[in-house]
Design a protein around this motif. Structure first.
Motif, mmCIF file in Angstrom:
data_model
loop_
_atom_site.group_PDB
_atom_site.id
_atom_site.type_symbol
_atom_site.label_atom_id
_atom_site.label_comp_id
_atom_site.label_asym_id
_atom_site.label_seq_id
_atom_site.Cartn_x
_atom_site.Cartn_y
_atom_site.Cartn_z
ATOM 1 N N ARG A 1 -2.465 7.356 -8.133
ATOM 2 C CA ARG A 1 -3.486 8.240 -7.568
ATOM 3 C C ARG A 1 -4.254 7.500 -6.480
ATOM 4 O O ARG A 1 -4.616 6.351 -6.643
ATOM 5 C CB ARG A 1 -4.437 8.688 -8.677
ATOM 6 C CG ARG A 1 -4.471 10.192 -8.889
ATOM 7 C CD ARG A 1 -5.253 10.548 -10.130
ATOM 8 N NE ARG A 1 -6.608 9.998 -10.089
ATOM 9 C CZ ARG A 1 -7.399 9.878 -11.155
ATOM 10 N NH1 ARG A 1 -6.977 10.247 -12.350
ATOM 11 N NH2 ARG A 1 -8.609 9.378 -11.022
ATOM 12 N N ARG A 2 -4.537 8.194 -5.364
ATOM 13 C CA ARG A 2 -5.068 7.468 -4.208
ATOM 14 C C ARG A 2 -6.428 6.846 -4.474
ATOM 15 O O ARG A 2 -6.740 5.799 -3.909
ATOM 16 C CB ARG A 2 -5.118 8.340 -2.959
ATOM 17 C CG ARG A 2 -5.903 9.610 -3.103
ATOM 18 C CD ARG A 2 -6.184 10.242 -1.757
ATOM 19 N NE ARG A 2 -7.319 9.586 -1.139
ATOM 20 C CZ ARG A 2 -8.131 10.151 -0.261
ATOM 21 N NH1 ARG A 2 -7.904 11.373 0.144
ATOM 22 N NH2 ARG A 2 -9.176 9.508 0.228
ATOM 23 N N ALA B 1 -5.627 3.728 -6.343
ATOM 24 C CA ALA B 1 -5.039 2.765 -5.400
ATOM 25 C C ALA B 1 -6.138 2.119 -4.561
ATOM 26 O O ALA B 1 -6.099 0.924 -4.267
ATOM 27 C CB ALA B 1 -4.016 3.464 -4.502
ATOM 28 N N ARG C 1 5.333 4.436 -6.464
ATOM 29 C CA ARG C 1 4.813 4.549 -7.824
ATOM 30 C C ARG C 1 3.846 5.724 -7.940
ATOM 31 O O ARG C 1 3.425 6.077 -9.031
ATOM 32 C CB ARG C 1 4.171 3.223 -8.261
ATOM 33 C CG ARG C 1 5.220 2.089 -8.296
ATOM 34 C CD ARG C 1 4.780 0.921 -9.120
ATOM 35 N NE ARG C 1 4.636 1.210 -10.515
ATOM 36 C CZ ARG C 1 5.566 0.977 -11.449
ATOM 37 N NH1 ARG C 1 6.716 0.424 -11.113
ATOM 38 N NH2 ARG C 1 5.348 1.281 -12.700
ATOM 39 N N LYS C 2 3.489 6.312 -6.819
ATOM 40 C CA LYS C 2 2.651 7.513 -6.791
ATOM 41 C C LYS C 2 1.347 7.340 -7.578
ATOM 42 O O LYS C 2 0.883 8.234 -8.282
ATOM 43 C CB LYS C 2 3.427 8.727 -7.312
ATOM 44 C CG LYS C 2 4.643 9.080 -6.443
ATOM 45 C CD LYS C 2 5.327 10.351 -6.945
ATOM 46 C CE LYS C 2 6.353 10.896 -5.977
ATOM 47 N NZ LYS C 2 7.461 9.992 -5.659
ATOM 48 N N LEU D 1 2.589 1.695 -3.366
ATOM 49 C CA LEU D 1 1.612 2.063 -4.385
ATOM 50 C C LEU D 1 1.497 3.584 -4.479
ATOM 51 O O LEU D 1 1.636 4.164 -5.552
ATOM 52 C CB LEU D 1 0.262 1.467 -3.972
ATOM 53 C CG LEU D 1 -0.729 0.963 -5.007
ATOM 54 C CD1 LEU D 1 -0.066 0.042 -5.997
ATOM 55 C CD2 LEU D 1 -1.880 0.228 -4.308
ATOM 56 N N VAL D 2 1.262 4.235 -3.351
ATOM 57 C CA VAL D 2 1.024 5.678 -3.393
ATOM 58 C C VAL D 2 2.301 6.498 -3.211
ATOM 59 O O VAL D 2 2.364 7.647 -3.664
ATOM 60 C CB VAL D 2 -0.050 6.132 -2.371
ATOM 61 C CG1 VAL D 2 -1.413 5.609 -2.784
ATOM 62 C CG2 VAL D 2 0.275 5.694 -0.950
ATOM 63 N N ASP D 3 3.322 5.934 -2.567
ATOM 64 C CA ASP D 3 4.521 6.733 -2.286
ATOM 65 C C ASP D 3 5.666 6.468 -3.248
ATOM 66 O O ASP D 3 6.460 7.359 -3.514
ATOM 67 C CB ASP D 3 5.011 6.478 -0.849
ATOM 68 C CG ASP D 3 4.370 7.439 0.139
ATOM 69 O OD1 ASP D 3 4.464 8.645 -0.100
ATOM 70 O OD2 ASP D 3 3.778 6.982 1.130
ATOM 71 N N LEU E 1 0.837 -1.205 0.000
ATOM 72 C CA LEU E 1 0.000 0.000 0.000
ATOM 73 C C LEU E 1 0.872 1.254 0.000
ATOM 74 O O LEU E 1 0.594 2.216 -0.724
ATOM 75 C CB LEU E 1 -0.924 0.004 1.222
ATOM 76 C CG LEU E 1 -1.964 -1.115 1.285
ATOM 77 C CD1 LEU E 1 -2.783 -1.005 2.565
ATOM 78 C CD2 LEU E 1 -2.894 -1.088 0.076
#
Lengths: 550, 550
Positions: A182-183, A186, A179-180, A175-177, A172
């Motif tokens: 979009r939340r 995600a 590969r950035k 995913l967001v940090d 998790l």
């Protein structure tokens, strides 16, 4: 007892091969070769045993094959890359084992990223089939992810929808940090049991590209060739090519009795009735080589490498095999001058590939210590040698006690290596973390000439307490008794909160935020109760949730 | 049902008084005036009811007494400042209640820091007696801490040694991150049941100063006078003195039925059998004043203040009184132009004290939403008005669905306020958090002229899904059904991990790392089992720990 030592000739689940400057790590998990009982490792799912091999392989690539510039991780199973951590293994494991299992697999994935960042090897996840759960989390720890487009293969994080737990290996957060993604995407992806296939996975940033089955292998080969060509140019510019073939990591020699474990430079002496262990690190012998050529000849006999490999193994052993030991008293023995001489050699040769890898390995071991759910007290007495790299053990401890006796010299010392060679997970040095309120105290400590005696160390803020010899024995005894009487859970949460002041990084988020939530969920009846999702996975019965939101 | 609305004439535990530009908040907890049964609030210990009053008082100081420059928090009880959260209340509460209680008290302490940082009021903790646990955590949320030196009074965090849990209101994080106490000293302090008294507490940075009993009151008065004089100089330089006496916060009017709650601008419509609620926000009426003088005359009838106070109350109500509702579908109704007109007025007058306070309050409510352990879906249909400040609701949602129907206009819009007026706890705007991978998309969205229709919004990346009218009803229905079928615990952990990408701050550490560990510990048998420390506190029986470290 779980043994963390292994070598490629003993691998059951991974094939490690080399071709020029390319390493291939191929997963082919043997269903029946499990570490525990009661489950089969189907579909390239893994247990701790599989991950111990992976961690070993990454370590060996760095030391034994420094010429490697690209590492391809793929699978030998048709249409499946990796199904992640084995659910039945998780379902039948104790809470403590689940937590330690996730911590180790997290450290292995962070070690991949450390190799990429610090040593410039590029990791390619070649997903020849579906990568789900921990399988996708392994991929996302790599630098590049390519997924076969065969109309069927997907990437997925099915833990939330299928198991009622979180993806436990940093998924998790990465995913967001990393590969950035979009939340909101995600969110959708992490609740979609079947995951996403090539085109949309690429559009959402979950993978880097997708290739049809017929073009998959050649596309991976092309990309790897591209990397290797690019990297060999780079390599030619620095001194990275002076490898002389790497060095061999031989098995550690350990002598164990009921209440002790003796490595060459590290010893564990257990006081199990009192729930603590003495961990002694011995300083190197004098007169060791300072020229890289001779160091390379010494190979894994070289003190910094041997001692820290032993320390690493001791920490893993304590975590998994000695759960009731709550406190580690770190002691050291030997000559401060010898330790400082090593630090001088390491500092002077940090551009040499082997020295760089050794220092990076020392840094990883120290981070493993920071992340160990036990209390650490450093005990600094006459004859100890907490200097330079070994002083990091004092800084990593929750507290330190240094004897104040005018009749006997007790000393600690700093070296150049304390200024940045061993960053914590939060990106700071341990001295920076210690002196957040007064950064100048770190500079003052470095400006100090020679070793610190007890009073100087206390004034400089380098130690917690400095009892005199009349109080010493009692104070240490009471401190140990008090510490080991406290709730082990509260201590774990407290230490995880106090050890990492200052900035947060992806690593600290994974070990702090994500892991803490996962540990919470790993205890909830909705996951592990008789009606929980993890318990009921694969059974004819269905999970029944208590839908109260907390 | 727990009611979060209160006003000073109803306070039981706090006295709020004003003298010029100084506010005094005096704690005098009434033992028997508890929110629940089975415990007494001895020694100024608190339950949620006490904290609801404190949160209200801080809010009122900001709106009703903007002239205040210094807030002194102290106690009316002799020799005791505050004993923290009531242990018997915690020991008899459900896990979910404990978690929600800690979250609210954390938000109250963060609101103190928000007032200090954003509105420049200085908070002074005048510890006229011992501050333990949550009592010290309240102090550490203030800007300055002064402790009486009476040979007896101490500050302490006894949770770990006495209760086997963590200090739950940010104490550990603020210790090392705000006051930057050295981590080894923080370790000692946090395991020392009796805490530390004046001199050493000051030396270690736990307090700012200590005064003898006879000099305590005059020293506090001197310090407050100093602040007030300093601040009035500052104030004279900006326009902060144009207060005209603040505005009154009147009680919200709520009409409730079994399955609905109607405020003036906010409505909740419950679908409890399906475990979700529709939360509707209505746009302001047209033709509202744009001059600050008239806005001040409108007072708490002014839409942005009223609507967000209602939203805040609705969120708290959902958290505590509706635990089985796992999903909030956010809808809106009204004119986009009206919303944007408000944003224009707010933007144009952000230097005016009342407008600044209103915008800061909106930001706090939006952060309360970010931190709410429920899923949020925004549903964007014809007639909705997700523009400017209300578009933050879409950005704060875990997902958004926007109808794509060529025959009907559906629109969203941005305003100046989306560029920084409403920072998340991580310090970023919600648009920055959304577009971490492509920061330029935030700029492109702002460069867009006028509202976005559905296709433009999707292209710009502002919404998650844009189903057409044929699929719309089914897609929304299935999305709701799927979401509410998942493990509520896994969703809480997942959302807490995905909502806060990017940097971490002290606030996100408190809500992420510290809270997650505390939630874990709050479930462990060592704390809450029959032999746990929390369960056995104050009983003749002693806690018995399972000493396995996880």
């Amino acid at each position: 007892m779980i043994n963390f030592q292994i070598s490629p000739d003993q691998y059951k689940h991974w094939k490690l091969s080399f071709e020029g400057s390319v390493a291939r790590l191929t997963m082919d998990v043997q269903e029946d070769e499990t570490l525990g009982d009661g489950y089969k490792l189907k579909l390239n799912s893994y247990d701790l045993g599989v991950d111990i091999e992976l961690a070993d392989a990454i370590q060996r690539i760095r030391f034994e094959h420094p010429e490697v510039r690209a590492v391809v991780i793929t699978s030998l199973k048709p249409r499946i890359f990796c199904a992640g951590a084995n659910i039945y293994m998780l379902g039948t494991s104790s809470h403590a084992f689940k937590v330690n299992f996730c911590k180790f697999t997290n450290e292995t994935r962070c070690a991949i990223e450390d190799d990429s960042r610090a040593s410039g090897r590029r990791y390619i996840a070649a997903l020849n089939g579906t990568a789900s759960g921990g399988g996708y989390e392994l991929a996302i720890a790599c630098d590049e992810i390519y997924l076969v487009d065969d109309g069927n293969s997907a990437v997925s994080l099915p833990e939330v929808p299928l198991l009622g737990v979180l993806p436990g290996t940093g998924g998790l957060t990465r995913l967001v940090d990393k590969r950035k993604v979009r939340r909101d995407r995600a969110d959708v992806f992490s609740t979609l049991a079947e995951g996403l296939k090539g085109k949309r996975a690429k559009e959402w940033g979950l993978i880097d590209d997708t290739f049809t089955t017929t073009k998959f292998q050649s596309s991976i080969d092309d990309r790897v060739a591209q990397i290797v060509n690019l990297r060999s140019d780079e390599a030619a510019q620095d001194n990275i090519l002076r490898y002389n073939g790497g060095i061999k990591l031989n098995p550690l020699e350990i002598q164990s009795t009921d209440d002790s474990c003796d490595y060459r430079y590290v010893s564990l002496q257990f006081h199990r009735d009192k729930r603590y262990v003495d961990l002694l690190v011995r300083a190197p012998e004098a007169n060791l080589p300072t020229a890289t050529k001779e160091i390379q000849k010494l190979g894994d006999d070289y003190w910094p490498l041997r001692a820290y490999r032993e320390l690493d193994d001791a920490l893993l052993h304590l975590r998994v095999n000695e759960p009731e030991v709550g406190l580690v008293c770190i002691r050291s023995e030997g000559s401060i001058d010898n330790v400082l001489a090593f630090d001088k050699t390491l500092t002077a040769n940090r551009d040499h590939w082997l020295i760089r890898e050794i220092v990076l390995q020392m840094a990883r071991v120290l981070r493993r210590l920071d992340l160990t759910a036990k209390s650490f007290f450093s005990i600094i007495e006459p004859g100890s040698c907490f200097a330079g790299n070994l002083f990091e053990l004092v800084l990593a401890s929750d507290r330190s006690y240094m004897l104040n006796n005018p009749d006997e010299t007790v000393a600690v010392a700093l070296s150049e290596l304390n200024t940045g060679a061993f960053p914590m997970s939060n990106g700071l040095t341990r001295l920076q973390s210690r002196f957040l309120a007064e950064p100048k105290k770190a500079y003052e400590a470095f400006a100090h000439e020679g070793p610190f005696d007890t009073e100087a160390a206390e004034t400089a803020g380098l130690v917690t307490f400095a009892p005199d010899d009349l109080d010493w024995d009692d104070e240490i005894r009471v401190a140990i008794e008090e510490r080991t009487s406290l709730s082990p859970d509260a201590l774990t949460g407290m230490e995880a909160s106090l050890r990492f002041a200052g900035p947060e990084t992806m690593d600290t988020k994974i070990y702090g935020r994500l892991t803490a939530w996962q540990n919470w969920i790993f205890q909830r009846p909705n996951a592990v109760g008789p009606n929980g999702a993890l318990t009921n996975y694969g059974k004819p019965t269905q999970a029944q949730f208590d839908y109260k939101r907390t």
